[in-house]
Design a protein around this motif. Structure first.
Motif, mmCIF file in Angstrom:
data_model
loop_
_atom_site.group_PDB
_atom_site.id
_atom_site.type_symbol
_atom_site.label_atom_id
_atom_site.label_comp_id
_atom_site.label_asym_id
_atom_site.label_seq_id
_atom_site.Cartn_x
_atom_site.Cartn_y
_atom_site.Cartn_z
ATOM 1 N N PRO A 140 0.871 -1.157 -0.021
ATOM 2 C CA PRO A 140 -0.093 0.087 -0.032
ATOM 3 C C PRO A 140 0.872 1.466 0.083
ATOM 4 N N VAL A 148 0.297 -6.707 4.243
ATOM 5 C CA VAL A 148 -0.928 -6.017 3.458
ATOM 6 C C VAL A 148 -0.143 -5.681 2.089
ATOM 7 N N TYR A 149 -1.092 -6.271 1.267
ATOM 8 C CA TYR A 149 -0.713 -6.097 -0.468
ATOM 9 C C TYR A 149 -1.977 -5.356 -1.147
ATOM 10 N N ASP A 150 -1.615 -4.746 -2.456
ATOM 11 C CA ASP A 150 -2.650 -4.230 -3.159
ATOM 12 C C ASP A 150 -2.391 -5.175 -4.586
ATOM 13 N N ARG A 154 -7.150 -4.882 -2.135
ATOM 14 C CA ARG A 154 -6.150 -5.144 -1.002
ATOM 15 C C ARG A 154 -6.527 -6.168 -0.142
#
Length: 112
Positions: free
Chosen positions: A24, A54-56, A84
């Motif tokens: 992010p 956390v990844y997008d 996300r």
């Protein structure tokens, strides 16, 4: 980690769809296009880069459908779709199967 994208409007994989994965904060992890199997190539070789966090995932939906000849409005319903998600246990396999049209998307965590 794996990503599979199907264009359910045609019943085929979304070959050529541009996809990128990153943090992010903007740190890139991988950028590419969905292949003839419907998969984002290169993910299988990244392994350790997908630690907990956390990844997008960014899917260029409008560009994909315009390139396929779809008549979309000047302001498309889905342009760049940002999905996300979080990885809680990096030892497990996380599979993101996207089902896509120019007007909607479905995704869940597979591969548990």
């Amino acid at each position: 980690m794996s990503i599979h994208v199907v264009d359910i409007a045609t019943g085929r994989v979304a070959q050529g769809l541009e996809v990128s994965i990153g943090r992010p904060d903007g740190a890139p992890v991988l950028h590419g296009r969905i292949d003839e199997r419907g998969l984002l190539p290169g993910l299988e070789t990244l392994g350790e880069q997908f630690g907990s966090g956390v990844y997008d995932v960014r899917l260029q939906v409008a560009a994909f459908y315009r390139a396929a000849g779809a008549a979309l409005p000047a302001t498309p319903f889905l342009d760049e779709l940002i999905y996300r998600f979080g990885i809680g246990d990096a030892r497990q396999h996380y599979h993101l199967p996207f089902k896509l049209t120019a007007w909607g998307v479905s995704c869940f965590r597979g591969g548990a």
